[in-house]
Design a protein around this motif. Structure first.
Motif, short mmCIF file in Angstrom:
data_model
loop_
_atom_site.label_atom_id
_atom_site.label_comp_id
_atom_site.label_asym_id
_atom_site.label_seq_id
_atom_site.Cartn_x
_atom_site.Cartn_y
_atom_site.Cartn_z
N ARG A 197 21.61 -11.97 -7.29
CA ARG A 197 21.15 -12.43 -5.82
C ARG A 197 20.07 -11.38 -4.88
N LYS A 198 19.59 -12.19 -4.04
CA LYS A 198 18.50 -11.50 -3.26
C LYS A 198 19.04 -10.61 -2.26
N TYR A 199 18.23 -9.68 -2.12
CA TYR A 199 18.66 -8.46 -1.12
C TYR A 199 17.29 -8.07 -0.46
N VAL A 200 17.52 -7.55 0.75
CA VAL A 200 16.36 -7.14 1.66
C VAL A 200 16.21 -5.43 1.67
N LEU A 201 15.35 -4.85 1.10
CA LEU A 201 15.06 -3.27 1.34
C LEU A 201 14.52 -3.35 2.44
N TRP A 202 15.11 -2.79 3.78
CA TRP A 202 14.49 -2.43 4.83
C TRP A 202 13.99 -1.08 5.21
N PHE A 203 12.67 -0.66 5.17
CA PHE A 203 12.31 0.63 4.98
C PHE A 203 11.89 1.07 6.41
N ALA A 204 11.71 2.73 6.50
CA ALA A 204 11.30 3.35 7.56
C ALA A 204 9.70 3.29 7.26
N GLN A 205 8.95 3.01 8.21
CA GLN A 205 7.44 2.85 8.01
C GLN A 205 6.72 4.40 7.94
N GLU A 206 7.08 5.06 6.84
CA GLU A 206 6.60 6.37 6.42
C GLU A 206 6.34 6.59 5.16
N HIS A 207 5.19 7.41 4.43
CA HIS A 207 5.26 7.55 3.17
C HIS A 207 5.37 6.30 2.33
N VAL A 208 4.53 5.45 2.74
CA VAL A 208 4.58 3.94 2.24
C VAL A 208 4.26 3.86 0.67
N ASP A 209 3.37 4.71 0.20
CA ASP A 209 3.00 4.99 -1.08
C ASP A 209 3.84 5.46 -2.19
N PHE A 210 5.05 6.10 -1.57
CA PHE A 210 6.17 6.67 -2.22
C PHE A 210 7.18 5.72 -2.32
N ARG A 211 7.29 4.72 -1.71
CA ARG A 211 8.46 3.57 -1.99
C ARG A 211 8.98 3.15 -3.32
N PHE A 212 7.71 2.59 -3.88
CA PHE A 212 7.92 1.93 -5.19
C PHE A 212 8.43 2.55 -6.19
N SER A 244 1.61 8.82 -6.86
CA SER A 244 1.46 8.42 -5.31
C SER A 244 0.51 9.31 -4.77
N GLU A 245 0.09 8.97 -3.33
CA GLU A 245 -0.99 9.64 -2.85
C GLU A 245 -0.37 10.21 -1.39
N GLN A 246 -0.58 11.27 -1.02
CA GLN A 246 -0.30 11.61 0.34
C GLN A 246 -1.46 12.16 0.98
N ILE A 247 -2.33 11.39 1.86
CA ILE A 247 -3.54 11.94 2.68
C ILE A 247 -3.36 13.07 3.41
N LEU A 248 -4.39 14.16 3.14
CA LEU A 248 -4.34 15.42 3.96
C LEU A 248 -5.28 15.45 5.03
N ASN A 249 -6.46 15.01 4.82
CA ASN A 249 -7.50 15.06 5.59
C ASN A 249 -8.66 13.92 5.41
N THR A 250 -9.81 13.94 5.87
CA THR A 250 -10.56 12.90 5.62
C THR A 250 -11.29 12.99 3.93
N PHE A 251 -11.29 14.31 3.69
CA PHE A 251 -12.03 14.30 2.27
C PHE A 251 -11.00 14.72 1.04
N SER A 252 -9.71 15.01 1.54
CA SER A 252 -8.84 15.51 0.46
C SER A 252 -7.63 14.76 0.51
N SER A 253 -6.58 15.07 -0.45
CA SER A 253 -5.21 14.33 -0.54
C SER A 253 -4.69 15.14 -1.74
N ARG A 254 -3.34 14.99 -1.65
CA ARG A 254 -2.53 15.46 -2.90
C ARG A 254 -1.81 14.37 -3.55
N ARG A 255 -1.64 14.28 -4.66
CA ARG A 255 -0.83 13.08 -5.38
C ARG A 255 0.46 13.67 -6.03
#
Length: 474
Positions: free
Chosen positions: A6-21, A398-409
């Motif tokens: 059966r089909k279900y809907v996952l309704w997310f909070a709109q934060e840390h999008v890259d970590f959902r999957f 997954s990526e979390q952007i820290l600033n314009t030139f760096s991030s952490r995965r």
């Protein structure tokens, strides 16, 4: 099997999008829910549609996910409101058995209206609820604790400055369960007993615990434990936790307080106090001062999960015990009964991750996971240069952007093979000197800002001089 889904809907909070999957994938594996599910074409959408066997599987997902606001059984999904109502009517007609369950006189109900990227008044919500008056509910309305909740969602896109007159998507379904977002407030850093400058955000630490597949009775280690934020999240999900760190003062609560108004740390500030604060003291094994480059553990130690945030050398130093004699691999042992304060040296990030992956391959059980953070420069990032080990498989990145030139995965490794009897399986670490490049980029950014401000002041000065000359001529 597929016909019963059966089909279900996952309704997310709109934060840390890259970590959902990765989180949802990990939860599906944790509960052994068979599902050939692919990442949505547009992962930034706040709703994802998934096929599940039954409501019980949906509740299991919601019981662990900190990204989910709620999960609901999907009755209809359309691009227009009239088409949605037609679909809902057909679903109600095709399921007459609901008259004795969902629509029963003994079942109280409520209908929630959700709009994304558009605010509507309470009167408008009531008007939208009235458009569903054809649903044959016979029970009483209960706004606080209904037996059945219906959810109507209107999605107006992702751009706040470009809200269309009509929604892009409309969905209708039956609410099943809320996610575990309430625990974010429960373990908030604002009220935590013992924190430091590098204490992990509660949501990210819980995401790590989910990706590590931590469950009741698991043995979990954080080898760079700091103030124990990751141990709190692991314990909340039932893991028995232990940790190590080279910083004696941090583990004993003697460092400078991180809170602005706090002058001196309280005597009982400790990692154990945090676990006690959240009623997880029975999950706390111990923490000890240890240099990770010189492991203290027995060879037969078996761990279910390792979750950690290694130091990057920015806000927290990367250090290890070392001998002053460059020809000596290990520091000399002190004489028995004597007090000895060992010297330290810089612990390169490359060596940290090489040791971390080697340790994980040796001490994790088969199927156990290592979840760790890796700092990267966005313009130089290449997946093929990530740390690796022949016995570990990278299953999430997954990526979390820290600033314009760096991030952490956030990297998640799963152990799928044992180290051979010859022990020749070697790990490779990151080749980038993150600390040096970080401050190099920071200096360049500061210099660019200084030049921009100087140029702006020059232009303002020239403009003022021009106005003065024009005034004198007039």
């Amino acid at each position: 099997m597929a016909r019963n889904l059966r089909k279900y809907v996952l309704w997310f909070a709109q934060e840390h999008v890259d970590f959902r999957f990765p989180e949802i994938q990990s939860i599906l594996k944790l509960f052994n829910i068979s599902q050939d599910w692919k990442k949505p074409d547009n992962p930034e959408l706040p709703f994802w549609i998934i096929d599940l066997p039954d409501d019980d599987c949906a509740r299991k997902i919601a019981s662990r996910s900190v990204s989910l606001r709620c999960i609901m059984e999907l009755w209809a999904h359309s691009k227009s409101i009239p088409a949605l109502h037609s679909a809902v009517r057909k679903v109600v007609q095709d399921n007459p058995q609901w008259q004795e369950t969902i629509f029963s006189r003994n079942s109280s109900f409520r209908l929630n209206v959700e709009t994304y990227n558009k605010h509507i008044s309470q009167a408008e919500k009531v008007a939208k609820i009235e458009t569903f008056n054809y649903i044959p509910v016979t029970g009483e309305v209960n706004l606080k604790n209904p037996d059945v909740q219906f959810v109507y969602i209107e999605f107006y896109g992702l751009i706040p400055t470009e809200v269309p007159p009509e929604p892009h998507d409309v969905l209708f379904g039956r609410w099943i369960a809320d996610g575990r977002r309430a625990v974010l407030k429960e373990i908030s850093l604002k009220r935590r007993k013992f924190i430091g400058n590098t204490s992990m955000d509660p949501q990210l630490s819980l995401l790590m615990a989910n990706q590590a597949l931590i469950k009741d009775g698991d043995l979990v280690l954080d080898p760079f434990v700091g103030t124990g934020s990751l141990l709190v999240s692991a314990a909340k999900f039932g893991g028995f936790v232990l940790g190590t760190d080279i910083d004696f003062l941090m583990l004993h609560g003697r460092t400078r307080p991180s809170r602005i108004k706090q002058k001196v740390r309280e005597k009982d500030e400790s990692i154990k106090a945090n676990l006690t604060q959240y009623d997880c003291q029975d999950k706390y094994l111990d923490v000890c001062v240890s240099d990770f480059s010189l492991p203290i553990w027995r060879d037969n130690l078996v761990l279910d999960a390792i979750i950690t945030d290694p130091p990057y050398g920015i806000r927290e130093a990367t250090a290890k015990v070392a001998s002053k004699d460059p020809s000596t691999q290990k520091p000399p042992s002190p004489p028995p009964g004597s007090f000895h304060c060992p010297s330290r040296s810089h612990y390169d990030l490359h060596d940290i991750f090489r040791d971390l992956l080697t340790f994980s391959a040796k001490h994790l059980r088969l199927g156990g996971r290592l979840v760790c953070w890796l700092p990267v420069f966005r313009e130089d990032y290449c997946p093929t240069k990530l740390p690796s080990h022949p016995c570990l498989r990278l299953v999430a990145n997954s990526e979390q952007i820290l600033n314009t030139f760096s991030s952490r995965r956030l990297l998640t490794y799963e152990k799928y093979a044992e180290i051979g009897p010859d022990g020749n399986a070697e790990a490779t670490g990151t080749q980038v000197n993150f600390r040096r490049w970080y401050f190099c980029h920071s200096d360049e950014t500061r210099e660019q800002k200084r030049l921009q401000k100087a140029q702006l002041r020059k232009e303002q000065r020239e403009e003022a001089e021009k106005r003065m000359k024009d005034k004198e001529l007039s």
